[in-house]
Enzyme design. Sequence first.
Site, short mmCIF file in Angstrom:
data_model
loop_
_atom_site.label_atom_id
_atom_site.label_comp_id
_atom_site.label_asym_id
_atom_site.label_seq_id
_atom_site.Cartn_x
_atom_site.Cartn_y
_atom_site.Cartn_z
CE LYS A 13 31.22 36.03 -17.42
NZ LYS A 13 32.55 36.28 -18.07
CG ASP A 141 28.68 38.69 -19.14
OD1 ASP A 141 28.61 38.24 -20.30
OD2 ASP A 141 29.75 39.02 -18.61
#
Length: 306
Positions: A13, A141
Amino acid sequence: MQPSVVRAKAPGKINVYLGVGSLQDDGYHEIATAYHAVSLHEIVEAREADDFSVEFTGPVDASGLSTGADNLAVRAAMLLARHAKITNGVALSIEKHVPVAGGMGGGSADAAATLVACAELWGLRLGRDELHRLAARLGADVPFALQGGTAVGTGRGDELSPALAQGQLHWVLAFSDEGLATPEVYAELDEHRMRHRADIMPAVRRPEVDARVLQALRLGDAHMLAEVLSNDLQPAALHLAPRLAGTLELGERNGALAGLVSGSGPTCAFLCADLDSALELQIALSAARIPATKVTGPVPGARLID
């Protein structure tokens, strides 16, 4: 019959926006971030085994990673086994493409892909909501690596709400041979804010994602997004790894619309206008002996590989 081997992948990401709140009494910060999953994937292979183990392959040097019970992918497999009352183990083989300690959530992607692969290996009928709850227990995350796409993360980053996004954005990632530990970057941010408290606004307790970021993502407008890319951790990352400033300058001199440190760094992410611009920038960075690759986003989260 259940398969004896299952493969899954999950994306790294970029935080296209990362606001970090003030330091709380428990030592943590609330954040507000716009997550953006990109086409750089970790690939996890899960095999039936009597115990839990993990090994690493692929182009990224993983020699410094633990292969014991504290490895995030192993923790994910063990958590799922306990949750589902599975009595045997799993042998994990992870093909790494996301840099270690690079600010792109590679370990979280490992954990998310492990959850998906092991659920299939063990024949578990778990919905995405149940997997998400397990993912949230592993790290901030991990839920986003499971979900993918584009999303707003609040709290510690694990409270997700999907963000509308259209089109495809082109990025070039510039990698560093030095990793940055996330706790060290947050600690440096706190020190930076203390050192410069007379010159900067005090941090709020609960930051919010800039509405202009969400509008740019919704429109798929790279030029608009380039104007509002922001990362509160960037000054701390640049203080700990000063060479990154030169990388950012080089990228912006060679056609990037904008560049920023991804998450806690040290990976630098450059937003480009189109594929041709991304190719030219990748070549320029490589010529300067900075490892670089082009990616696109957003992409889906953790998925099985046929």
